[in-house]
Motif scaffolding. Structure first.
Motif, mmCIF file in Angstrom:
data_model
loop_
_atom_site.group_PDB
_atom_site.id
_atom_site.type_symbol
_atom_site.label_atom_id
_atom_site.label_comp_id
_atom_site.label_asym_id
_atom_site.label_seq_id
_atom_site.Cartn_x
_atom_site.Cartn_y
_atom_site.Cartn_z
ATOM 1 N N PHE A 320 0.590 -26.161 -19.579
ATOM 2 C CA PHE A 320 0.320 -25.618 -18.616
ATOM 3 C C PHE A 320 1.217 -26.181 -17.441
ATOM 4 N N LEU A 321 1.011 -27.211 -17.426
ATOM 5 C CA LEU A 321 1.938 -27.998 -16.157
ATOM 6 C C LEU A 321 3.359 -27.893 -16.617
ATOM 7 N N LEU A 322 3.787 -28.317 -17.687
ATOM 8 C CA LEU A 322 5.344 -28.105 -18.287
ATOM 9 C C LEU A 322 5.819 -27.021 -17.915
ATOM 10 N N PHE A 323 5.217 -25.818 -18.427
ATOM 11 C CA PHE A 323 5.586 -24.605 -18.283
ATOM 12 C C PHE A 323 5.649 -23.958 -16.684
ATOM 13 N N SER A 324 4.862 -24.630 -15.880
ATOM 14 C CA SER A 324 5.091 -24.310 -14.411
ATOM 15 C C SER A 324 6.000 -24.833 -13.689
ATOM 16 N N VAL A 325 6.431 -26.254 -14.365
ATOM 17 C CA VAL A 325 7.310 -26.965 -13.600
ATOM 18 C C VAL A 325 8.871 -26.811 -14.281
ATOM 19 N N LEU A 326 8.775 -26.723 -15.468
ATOM 20 C CA LEU A 326 10.271 -26.583 -16.244
ATOM 21 C C LEU A 326 10.306 -25.358 -16.992
ATOM 22 N N PRO A 327 11.537 -24.801 -17.007
ATOM 23 C CA PRO A 327 12.756 -25.174 -16.095
ATOM 24 C C PRO A 327 12.614 -24.597 -14.791
ATOM 25 N N GLY A 328 13.866 -24.703 -14.051
ATOM 26 C CA GLY A 328 14.026 -24.591 -12.765
ATOM 27 C C GLY A 328 13.615 -22.979 -12.469
ATOM 28 N N ASP A 329 13.326 -22.557 -11.122
ATOM 29 C CA ASP A 329 13.137 -21.180 -10.864
ATOM 30 C C ASP A 329 14.531 -20.352 -10.733
ATOM 31 N N GLY A 330 15.491 -21.070 -10.725
ATOM 32 C CA GLY A 330 16.875 -20.436 -10.752
ATOM 33 C C GLY A 330 17.257 -19.916 -12.082
ATOM 34 N N PRO A 333 13.283 -16.523 -15.378
ATOM 35 C CA PRO A 333 12.639 -15.305 -14.867
ATOM 36 C C PRO A 333 11.239 -15.614 -14.617
ATOM 37 N N LEU A 334 10.813 -14.993 -13.360
ATOM 38 C CA LEU A 334 9.239 -15.487 -12.722
ATOM 39 C C LEU A 334 8.381 -14.677 -13.871
ATOM 40 N N GLN A 335 8.830 -13.440 -14.330
ATOM 41 C CA GLN A 335 7.850 -12.905 -15.333
ATOM 42 C C GLN A 335 7.618 -13.563 -16.409
ATOM 43 N N ARG A 336 8.682 -14.428 -16.972
ATOM 44 C CA ARG A 336 8.698 -15.165 -18.577
ATOM 45 C C ARG A 336 7.620 -15.997 -18.144
ATOM 46 N N ARG A 337 7.785 -17.098 -16.815
ATOM 47 C CA ARG A 337 6.844 -18.161 -16.606
ATOM 48 C C ARG A 337 5.674 -17.513 -16.581
ATOM 49 N N ARG A 338 5.270 -16.573 -15.708
ATOM 50 C CA ARG A 338 3.928 -15.970 -15.783
ATOM 51 C C ARG A 338 3.472 -15.621 -17.095
ATOM 52 N N ASP A 339 3.942 -15.024 -18.094
ATOM 53 C CA ASP A 339 3.492 -14.809 -19.278
ATOM 54 C C ASP A 339 3.059 -15.751 -20.066
ATOM 55 N N ALA A 340 3.911 -16.976 -19.824
ATOM 56 C CA ALA A 340 3.589 -18.307 -20.775
ATOM 57 C C ALA A 340 2.386 -18.895 -20.229
ATOM 58 N N LEU A 341 2.266 -18.745 -18.902
ATOM 59 C CA LEU A 341 0.975 -19.416 -18.373
ATOM 60 C C LEU A 341 -0.331 -18.546 -18.680
#
Length: 859
Positions: A320-330, A333-341
């Motif tokens: 959970f911590l890794l998916f939220s920090v890595l990789p960079g926001d640039g 995409p935010l949607q991919r990060r949200r789905d993973a979390l």
């Protein structure tokens, strides 16, 4: 030694010639394609120079047609090319598929077909490289696994041979890359095979040989993984694919029973970190989803066993911590990060549900809560993650305790687990509240922190009651809930005088009401609980008005729905003691509190909702009281006769009208209430038809009662008339004309039955005959009804009512001539005809006068 010699000779005979042949063919094909591309690019440049020269001299030329070139798939890598080479590649790519100018727009492009065609083209161009890479990787894995199973050489020599093979493949790939001054998929395949061989060797050194400790092995695996991902920046995506998939799958292919869950999950974390570090520099969707799939695969393999709760409870927060920090926001995409979390939180809840029932790891399931709350992303666009973590934990424990095979919904924990579980609940409340307060102090204006700080302890209190008591009544838990409600009341009083934290006032009030509701549920299990819940109608309205807090009205809507649903479905879900008149103070008390809240709401937006709920509860109260008096106090009598059908007709018909009223104030849920209203109308009509056809006293025996008018006929046949007239006021339920016609027909049936009852008493069957007095009464009443209908239609200009009155009048006259006067003789016949004539003349005079006055008034 002979076996080892045979193995070396076999490898030399099979692997070396095949690999050499595949590599030679791949190099040859690539060189041929590269030379063709260079020749075509040179020819295009010459043609463009010639066209430019001719235009400069004034010669008019038609639009140039782009020359066609064969479709040559480029070797895509991560290394940036110089600008000149990019421009030449772009020119070459744009000249691959010439399209006529007049048809370029008319031809539609199917993206899925284009994707498939690109995949087929890539496979045709690179299949040898791909198969060669797979062969090299499998060769490294089989080298390790076969040497283990066959025991050909000692463990040290086996490990050194595998390590040297992997390093040699990497060295060869690097040598070829430097020699040819560029990357190639063939080189990437060799490097990928080397990485897979190194993974297999190190894992075998831990699981099978015991030559490497877990910690040094993890460092070595981390070094190989990070090196592989960074070499992918040079060799291209094929190395990243082989390194990622091979790293996750090698433990399954190597096998072994000696690996612990801690080591396996730590190994998965190492591979995931290296992949995410690579995505710090370059992002590809397949790389991201491959990382998620690999990390999720090892979680699933360990979690389904249910015996490694401690390892899983540490593994998921790290992910959970890794998916939220890595990789960079640039890059991501935010949607991919949200789905993973969210997927990680779903896995967290599933892990809690799958843990062992014999030895649950209570305190281990605390780590995710502070991680989710203190996460930097929770302060930004992913603000819902703390709430999602709390709800995922709550749901996981509920599923863990669920037992649908028993009478209770939740299976209580064993007594030996009470103390550790209560300790877990207390620590969970403290961790969440302290973490939220840490975030809230810097974002005082945000309500999400206040809501979680106030309501999270309520959730843990509810969870404790469900898992310790199994949802059964418990006075000690009710007392704790009441004390918590009092504490929240004090907190609300303090927050009212604190400007900085005033946003938490509403949530403290909601938490106090929630604790009170839980105390009621924990203590009162039957009808009294509904009345206790209904008392909050008044308090929520008063507090909402005082503090101008619309959030309290949202909670009030939820509470209204709970009370209405409970009182609506009680006859089918509950069974109470028939000794007391509990329906009077439960249904009547809830209706009284709803009416008081409606009066207190006044001009608030919640008032229409309260009015609709008050009407609903009033209908339910009248219906249950009817059952109480008609069934001698046995409200839940299990019998279906004329009484039950009559009550259902009135209840469902009245509820349909109430639902139409509610649809006008329900906003977006209006369609649902209209649908329910129509469904209830259909059911009410069917119930009335059952009463009128199946249980009709003309041909069935039943207990009607001996009192004229005020008997069961009034409920069974008179009340539907009023319901039909009331439905005529709501055209969105039933067309007005249909309602009026139904009311007229029902009123006629009710009149006929009442006349029959007046003359015959309870024995109303037609087989008992009919006297002259009853026969004449039908005619007299029919004449009066027809006269009233005609006069009323004339005054109100109702054509439909006028036609109905005239039809009824004709039927009555026909009955008088054909039936009533058939047996009269002498003066009785003279009197009958004289009376009929005078009545018709009087009706005509009144009709003319009424019609004339109406015309005069209009003029």
């Amino acid at each position: 030694m002979e076996a080892l010699l045979f193995l070396v000779i076999g490898a030399g005979v099979l692997l070396v010639p095949v690999g050499s042949l595949l590599g030679f063919l791949a190099f040859r094909q690539r060189d041929r394609h590269a030379s063709r591309v260079e020749d075509l690019a040179r020819e295009v440049a010459d043609l463009r120079a010639e066209v430019s020269r001719l235009r400069d001299t004034g010669v008019s030329l038609p639009d140039p047609v782009t020359p066609a070139t064969p479709d040559v798939p480029a070797d895509v890598g991560y290394v940036r090319e110089p600008a000149s080479s990019v421009a030449e590649t772009t020119d070459a790519e744009t000249s691959r598929e010439p399209v006529a100018e007049d048809t370029a727009i008319a031809v539609p492009v199917n993206r899925s077909d284009a994707l498939v065609s690109r995949g087929v083209a890539a496979f045709k161009a690179n299949w040898m490289v791909w198969i060669g890479a797979l062969s090299v990787s499998l060769a490294g894995i089989f080298m390790v696994s076969h040497s283990i199973s066959a025991g050909l050489i000692g463990p040290v020599h086996q490990l050194l041979m595998a390590l040297l093979t992997g390093l040699g493949l990497h060295a060869g790939a690097e040598y070829l890359r430097r020699r040819h001054m560029g990357s190639d998929q063939v080189f990437a395949a060799l490097a990928g095979g080397g990485s897979v061989t190194l993974y297999a060797a190190l894992l075998a050194g831990v699981h099978h040989y015991g030559l490497i400790g877990p910690v040094p092995a993890l460092f070595a695996l981390a070094l190989v993984s990070v090196a592989t991902m960074f070499l992918a920046l040079v060799h291209g995506p094929l190395l990243a694919i082989m390194g990622l998939s091979g790293a996750y799958l090698v433990p399954l292919l190597v096998g072994g029973e000696g690996g612990s869950a801690v080591f396996v999950l730590s190994y998965s974390v190492v591979i995931t970190v290296s992949s995410l570090l690579l995505m710090q520099y370059v992002y590809r969707p397949w790389l991201w989803f491959g990382t998620l799939a690999g990390a999720g695969l090892w979680w699933l393999l360990v979690a389904v066993s249910g015996r490694h709760g401690l390892a899983v409870s540490c593994y998921l927060p790290v992910l959970f911590l890794l998916f939220s920090v890595l990789p960079g926001d640039g890059l991501l995409p935010l949607q991919r990060r949200r789905d993973a979390l969210l997927a990680t939180l779903l896995a967290w809840g599933a892990s809690i549900a799958w843990q062992s029932t014999d030895d649950p790891a209570f305190l281990a399931w605390l780590w995710m809560l502070p991680v989710a709350v203190l996460l930097p992303q929770s302060r930004q666009r992913l603000w819902f993650l703390p709430w999602a973590a709390v709800l995922a934990t709550f749901a996981g424990w509920l599923v863990y305790s669920a037992d649908l095979s028993q009478d209770v919904l939740f299976r209580p924990l064993g007594q030996s687990f009470y103390q550790p579980f209560i300790t877990y609940l207390i620590l969970a409340s403290v961790l969440v509240v302290l973490s939220v307060l840490w975030q809230w102090r810097t974002q005082l204006e945000l309500r999400r922190w206040a809501s979680l700080a106030m309501l999270a302890p309520v959730i843990w209190l509810l969870l404790g009651w469900l898992l310790v008591q199994g949802g059964q009544a418990a006075g000690n838990w009710a007392l704790v809930a009441l004390l918590a409600a009092a504490v929240y009341g004090v907190v609300a009083w303090r927050l009212e005088h604190s400007q900085g934290y005033r946003v938490g006032l509403v949530w403290a009030i909601l938490a106090a009401h929630a604790c009170y509701s839980m105390a009621v549920a924990m203590w009162l299990q039957e009808a009294s609980m509904t009345l206790a819940l209904a008392t909050q109608f008044v308090s929520l309205v008063w507090l909402g008005r005082r503090y101008q807090a619309p959030e309290l009205f949202l909670i009030l809507k939820v509470l209204l729905a709970i009370v209405v649903a409970r009182l609506t479905f009680n006859p089918w879900l509950q069974s109470y003691d028939a000794g007391g008149h509990w329906s009077l103070w439960t249904y009547g008390g809830a209706t009284l509190f709803a009416g008081a809240a409606t009066w207190l709401a006044r001009k608030e937006a919640i008032r229409p909702w309260l009015e609709a709920v008050t009407l609903h509860l009033l209908v339910l109260f009248l219906g249950v009281e009817l059952r109480y008096w008609l069934y001698n106090g046995d409200i839940f009598a299990r019998q279906y006769g004329v009484t039950e059908a009559s009550i259902n007709t009135v209840l469902w018909g009245a509820l349909s009208i109430v639902y139409v009223f509610r649809s006008r104030v329900a906003g977006t849920l209006g369609w649902l209430y209209r649908l329910l209203a129509r469904a209830l109308t259909v059911i009410a009509v069917l119930s009335y038809l059952v009463v009128a056809v199946v249980h009709n006293p003309w041909w069935t025996d039943g207990t009607i009662g001996s009192t004229p008018v005020f008997n069961l006929l009034l409920l069974a046949y008179g009340a539907p008339v009023l319901l039909a007239l009331a439905s005529a006021r709501y055209s969105d339920l039933v067309p007005v004309r249909w309602s009026l016609c139904t009311a007229a027909v029902a009123f006629g049936v009710f009149t006929l039955l009442e006349i029959r009852h007046l003359w015959q008493g309870s024995a109303m069957t037609l087989s008992s005959g009919m006297g002259e007095g009853e026969l004449y009464t039908y005619s007299v009443i029919g004449m009066l009804y027809s006269i009233a209908a005609i006069l009323w239609s004339t005054r109100n200009q109702s054509e439909l009512l006028h036609k109905a009155g005239m039809i009824l009048l004709g039927l009555v006259i026909g009955k008088i001539f054909l039936v009533d006067m058939a047996g009269l003789q002498g003066l009785w016949r003279v009197a009958a005809f004289m009376g009929l004539g005078l009545a018709l003349l009087g009706l005509a005079w009144m009709y003319r006068r009424t019609s004339g006055s109406g015309k005069a008034s209009e003029s």
